[in-house]
Design a protein around this motif. Structure first.
Motif, PDB file in Angstrom:
ATOM      1  N   TYR A  18       3.460  -0.188   7.911  1.00 21.79           N
ATOM      2  CA  TYR A  18       2.995  -1.095   6.883  1.00 21.79           C
ATOM      3  C   TYR A  18       2.212  -2.196   7.553  1.00 21.79           C
ATOM      4  O   TYR A  18       2.427  -2.518   8.707  1.00 21.79           O
ATOM      5  CB  TYR A  18       4.170  -1.686   6.094  1.00 21.79           C
ATOM      6  N   LEU A  53      -5.643  -1.976  -4.185  1.00 16.94           N
ATOM      7  CA  LEU A  53      -5.205  -0.915  -3.275  1.00 16.94           C
ATOM      8  C   LEU A  53      -3.724  -1.069  -2.912  1.00 16.94           C
ATOM      9  O   LEU A  53      -3.288  -0.655  -1.839  1.00 16.94           O
ATOM     10  CB  LEU A  53      -6.073  -0.900  -2.017  1.00 16.94           C
ATOM     11  N   ALA A  72       0.861  -1.190   0.000  1.00 16.41           N
ATOM     12  CA  ALA A  72       0.000   0.000   0.000  1.00 16.41           C
ATOM     13  C   ALA A  72       0.895   1.236   0.000  1.00 16.41           C
ATOM     14  O   ALA A  72       1.999   1.199   0.556  1.00 16.41           O
ATOM     15  CB  ALA A  72      -0.905  -0.016   1.219  1.00 16.41           C
ATOM     16  N   PRO A  73       0.418   2.311  -0.620  1.00 19.44           N
ATOM     17  CA  PRO A  73       1.287   3.506  -0.699  1.00 19.44           C
ATOM     18  C   PRO A  73       1.344   4.238   0.630  1.00 19.44           C
ATOM     19  O   PRO A  73       0.880   5.347   0.761  1.00 19.44           O
ATOM     20  CB  PRO A  73       0.608   4.354  -1.772  1.00 19.44           C
ATOM     21  N   LYS A 128      -0.008  -5.213   5.484  1.00 22.32           N
ATOM     22  CA  LYS A 128       0.124  -6.422   4.683  1.00 22.32           C
ATOM     23  C   LYS A 128       0.922  -6.100   3.428  1.00 22.32           C
ATOM     24  O   LYS A 128       0.664  -5.098   2.767  1.00 22.32           O
ATOM     25  CB  LYS A 128      -1.271  -6.909   4.309  1.00 22.32           C
TER      26      LYS A 128
END
Lengths: 600, 486
Positions: free
Chosen positions: B143, B451, B137-138, B145
């Protein structure tokens, strides 16, 4: 009363009581925890989403859990569904026992349900776990209904694998239960079912398949730890861990079966008539004790504040705080935001015993960034910082799910910032939900319609307030960001109140005085109370008060109160914070003298 | 009865297979606006079918794909055009070195509109087996997953190589292979059970890479072509966040150096010229002959206060693999700071002719720089040219060459400005770049729904076969300490 009637009456009473206790507890004491569960997921009504969930162990029941959790935005639905599924665990457990042991009442059957209900008090335990436990117990009921031994055997093997893949760790409970049932049948201890042919082999087969199935998937299919391969992520958000109470719940039904298998024959009807009410009372009070001690009622209030911020219900937040001042960081943040949104920071901030970090939650890389953390940045117009914290919250959820509240907020930030492609992406996701579809469809109409965005009551204001300069986020120098907001829009009253509150909380009198002249441009009818209290106190620190400070009118009431405060302080009040707090706890002077800053 | 059934079956199949021919209500002279934009792209013959759909609203699409051998594929779709793999592969194979023509008609507002045909060029140059990338994810600092995945290029199959759920609370990053060969792989695991995994042939080890002489664990990797060495940067990093809506995150190096790790002897090799306090050295890579080490170097500045004054140049130093020693002097191949620009990710082509790099306004975290574009430097002549055909108005950053130097994959944020997506482009021996194409997916909504960002796309010449149980076992050990050569 004969035994059958007695058992029936007692069973009805116990079930009714349990259902009512669940309903009352969740409905009146813990509903905010449930409501927030809905905000923590993004449930998509799409075939792909279902397909994805069917591709890993426990995914099916996670899907079911999320399906029902999407209704939790309505408090009544949250309470009803939670009560229903917890009750199902107890109801199905009673069915197992009554079907196998031929009695009408088994109070111990409430234990697994009570246990999972207690686990649900912890926000990290999921509704899907309750559904999984209920379904696995219904699986045992189904197994017991198979009168023909061969059918029973086939359903046993299939259900162990099916339970594992669909429900995750509760398959342990299912497998152990049917192994015990077969052992009891084998030794004629209970049940009226026919013994399985080659029962030893089949029982061994059940045990073997129960162990081998997860190992097989761990080796060849799943990318997960060994423990997660057995348990799945259907129960606890930190799936690599197995909390002991969860394991106990998995073992509880087999343990109860074992207990009744051995104990039932030993107790006469008359003894049972005495023992059952005693056991019932013990369970009732034990459950009540568990609820009272394991429930985090302070967190419930914190979550209530977080939920109210979602609704932008500023009046209710202030009203709630007036009844009892929030003590947690989320409640305090919600309160200062509500005061800021209603332009009351400058008049009421110190009525609520504030602390230095009440305006913003300091960034912490550890743990989950609270859902509320981005909110002050959003409403102030610091949209990039709001986005940053939205993503941090999205990314720090323990199970990697996407909280819908953050998706929605991120989309709003992008619309305000004119980042329409990203906004459209998130809105597209929301369009696949049941309850956000309408909002997302409406929001889509704003994409690339600058005029419409500028006219939007919230987005237009925020867009108007955004900063024009670039700078790096630094919590310790957040005042610079607030000043940049004011530079971009000198009429941003909320930013002004935040700046002044920040300096007052920091006890930075120089900067407070530096920005005080702007008060005249903010449309106040008179100098706000907090500013008056601060100014009248700061003036006492000068040998000679600078002329420019005399232009601000201080009310007689404030002057008189300061005199009273000074007198009390000098007469030993400085060493009696509690007494001073009672009399002057809502003044800035009390904050200055009795609230320590971190670096003091 | 039997005959009747057969007849019905044949009739049904006939009806299903014969698409109704379209008589357009309107013919437009412009090419269709489709997603992904596959108009006039150059593809390898073994690429998975390029399914696509109209960007604008439509109720039905009709597509005719024609090759030079007069073979056509006629397709219709209500949501997208989904091409059968078999027919697609056949038509591409028959048209190697030529182009196929695609005519799109779309039913829009109850009118059939036929658009001008567009071409897809089918290159004679083969491409590698697949891609490896991280999906993440960005996010900013935290973080949840993430995982490293592999994707076969001839179909849509994606498999996980490793996900961080395997090692609770960990971050997996910086996967690197020797010249696209997954038999030699380097991978970092950050977190409590952290270390650097080096898989070389059947051997796998977990390294603790911090040494007394280095400022951090190993960071950006690049394999020596011999497989005997890996060069890494070591970076003391810090993240900062912009408030400006046009910018987002910077990962700032407060200090950085370059080392070479000797795989066989478990030793770190140092060179004073690559560890200067007055210079930030980062993003190392070896030339295909293994005798030059390329890297980026910038004058050290006060961080983060003067971060926007940091400009990295493209530099090199010679390396002797036999003696594992470095040359005496550093050459500057591209003096980017002289034009007020900064170089990141220099990646030499396996044929040794070019170095591809990313050019940004300042600093080193190009992935969040909207102005980031790809450039090419001719190693022989030193001529630098912008790769216009590959670049867009948004970020183009990480890039990697195919093993035959005829393709490159790069990450770009051009679709929405937030999520990086992998694009593949052809490049001929003269450095002429074809129009890039988005990595095809079966479902054209795939990228819209995803996503996660694609991070560090790398070609692989065969399937990665990382033994996860060994990784799990190693992560539960204390690992091997890297030694340093004195």
């Amino acid at each position: 009363m004969n035994e059958l009637n007695y058992q029936t009456q007692l069973s009805r009473l116990a079930n009714l009581l349990f259902f009512v206790v669940l309903l009352v507890f969740w409905g009146f004491f813990y509903s905010n925890h449930l409501v927030q569960k809905e905000q923590m997921q993004l449930f998509l009504l799409s075939f792909d989403y279902l397909k994805e969930h069917l591709s890993y162990q426990g995914g099916f029941v996670i899907y079911l859990g999320e399906f029902f959790t999407q209704f939790f935005r309505f408090t009544w639905a949250a309470v009803l569904f939670t009560t229903f599924f917890i009750y199902q665990v107890s109801y199905a457990s009673q069915k197992v026992l009554s079907r196998f042991f031929n009695s009408k009442i088994y109070l111990l059957a409430f234990v697994p349900a009570m246990g999972y209900n207690l686990l649900l008090l912890n926000i990290y335990f999921k509704l899907s776990g309750a559904i999984a436990v209920a379904l696995s117990v219904w699986g045992v009921v189904f197994y017991l209904k198979q009168m023909a031994p061969v059918k029973r055997m086939i359903s046993g093997f299939i259900l162990i694998v099916l339970c594992y893949w669909m429900l995750g760790g509760t398959y342990i409970s299912f497998a152990l239960s049917i192994v015990l049932i077969e052992l009891f049948i084998r030794f004629k201890k209970a049940g009226n079912l026919e013994d399985l042919p080659n029962s030893w082999m089949i029982i061994s087969g059940y045990v073997l398949i129960g162990i081998v199935t997860p190992l097989f998937f761990h080796k060849f299919v799943l990318i997960d730890t060994l423990l997660s391969s057995f348990i799945s992520s259907a129960y606890y958000q930190f799936s690599p861990m197995l909390p002991t109470p969860l394991l106990l719940i998995f073992l509880s039904l087999p343990a109860i079966l074992l207990f009744h298998g051995f104990a039932d024959g030993l107790v006469s009807f008359n003894n049972r008539k005495i023992l059952q009410p005693v056991l019932g009372i013990l369970l009732f009070f034990g459950f009540g004790f568990g609820l009272y001690h394991l429930a985090d009622f302070e967190e419930e209030i914190e979550i209530q504040y977080e939920n109210l911020v979602t609704q932008a219900n500023w009046a209710k937040i202030i009203n709630l705080a007036e009844q009892e001042t929030p003590t947690g960081e989320k409640g305090k943040l919600a309160l200062t935001l509500a005061l800021g949104k209603t332009e009351q920071l400058s008049s009421k901030l110190f009525s609520f015993s504030p602390e230095i970090n009440d305006l913003f939650i300091p960034f912490n890389i550890r743990g989950m960034a609270p859902l509320i953390a981005n909110e002050p940045y959003f409403y102030l117009g610091l949209t990039n910082f709001s986005k940053m914290l939205c993503i941090e919250t999205l990314e720090s959820t323990p199970d990697g799910r996407s909280p819908v509240r953050m998706i929605k907020r991120y989309a709003e930030n992008c619309i305000i910032d004119g980042q329409y492609d990203v906004a459209a992406k998130y809105l597209h996701a929301l369009e696949q939900t049941l309850f956000y579809r309408k909002w997302a469809n409406e929001a889509q109409k704003y994409i690339r319609d600058e005029e419409k965005i500028n006219d939007h009551q919230v987005w237009g204001d925020i867009r108007n307030n955004r900063v024009k300069d670039d700078f790096y986020f630094n919590y310790d120098q957040i005042d610079l960001a607030l000043i940049a907001l004011l530079r971009s829009n000198p009429q941003n009253k909320m930013a002004y109140e935040y700046i002044m509150s920040w300096y007052l909380l920091q006890k930075d009198f120089d900067e407070f005085l530096n920005y005080l002249p702007l008060v005249k441009t903010m449309g106040y009818h008179e100098l706000p109370l907090v500013f008056q209290e601060a100014l009248v106190y700061i003036k006492t620190l000068f040998n000679e008060v600078p002329e420019n400070l005399n232009q601000y009118k201080i009310s007689n009431e404030v002057r008189l109160r300061l005199n009273k405060y000074a007198k009390a302080f000098q007469q030993g009040g400085s060493k009696k914070p509690d007494e001073m707090g009672k009399a002057f706890g809502k003044t800035y002077w009390y904050y200055v003298h009795f609230t320590e800053l971190e670096n003091e | 009865m039997y005959r009747l059934l057969i007849s019905l079956l044949i009739l049904t199949l006939t009806v299903v297979s014969c698409k109704q021919k379209i008589t357009p209500d309107e013919v437009k002279h412009e090419k269709p606006s489709i997603f992904p934009d596959y108009t006039d792209v150059t593809v390898p013959a073994t690429i998975a079918p390029l399914n696509f759909k109209m960007k604008d609203e439509f109720s039905k699409m009709d597509v005719v794909i024609e090759g030079s051998a007069n073979k056509t594929i006629h397709l219709q779709g209500k949501k997208q055009i989904e091409i059968s793999t078999k027919k697609w592969t056949d038509i591409l194979e028959e048209n190697r070195g030529k182009k196929i023509q695609i005519t799109v008609s779309a039913k829009q507002k109850n009118k059939w509109i036929r658009y001008a045909p567009f071409s897809i060029f089918v290159s004679n140059d083969p491409i590698d087996h697949g891609l490896v990338y991280r999906l993440i994810a960005p996010g900013y600092e935290v973080y949840s997953k993430m995982g490293i995945y592999q994707r076969k290029l001839s179909n849509y199959k994606q498999d996980a190589i490793i996900e961080n759920t395997l090692l609770s609370g960990s971050c997996v990053n910086c996967h690197s292979f020797r010249l696209t060969d997954p038999d030699d792989m380097s991978l970092h695991i950050r977190g409590k059970k952290g270390g650097t995994i080096i898989a070389s042939g059947d051997d796998m080890k977990l390294l603790n890479t911090k040494t007394p002489k280095t400022i951090s664990n190993f960071v950006y990797p690049f394999w020596h072509p011999s497989g005997n060495f890996i060069t890494y940067s070591v970076n003391k990093t810090k993240q900062v966040f912009h408030e400006s809506k046009a910018k987002r995150v910077e990962v700032i190096d407060a200090a950085s150096d370059i080392i070479v790790y000797d795989v066989n002897n478990n030793e770190t090799l140092f060179n004073a010229k690559l560890m200067q306090d007055s210079t930030f050295e980062t993003f190392p890579s070896f030339s295909p002959n293994g005798r030059t080490l390329y890297f980026c170097a910038a004058e050290a500045k006060e961080m983060p206060a003067k971060y926007n004054e940091v400009r990295y140049n493209l530099c090199s130093i010679t390396f002797d693999p036999e003696s594992a020693t470095f040359g005496d002097k550093i050459d500057t191949l591209f003096h980017a700071s002289a034009i007020d620009k900064s170089v990141t990710f220099p990646r030499p082509s396996p044929d040794g002719k070019y170095i591809m790099f990313t050019l940004i306004d300042y600093g080193n975290f190009s992935i969040w720089h909207k102005e980031a574009d790809l450039y090419l430097i001719d190693v022989k002549t030193g001529e630098v040219k912008v790769m216009d055909a590959a670049n867009s108005d948004d970020t183009e950053s990480y890039h990697s060459w195919s093993s035959n130097s005829r393709w490159f994959v790069f990450s770009s944020r051009r679709l929405n400005g937030l999520y990086t997506r992998p694009f593949i482009a052809h490049i001929d021996e003269n450095g002429t770049v074809g129009k890039p194409f988005l990595l095809p997916q079966k479902n054209t909504d795939y990228y819209e729904q995803l996503l996660f960002s694609y991070n560090i796309p790398e070609f692989i010449n065969k399937k990665v076969d990382l033994d996860l149980r060994t990784v799990e076992h190693l992560a539960n050990t204390s690992g091997t300490n890297v030694t340093q050569r004195e």
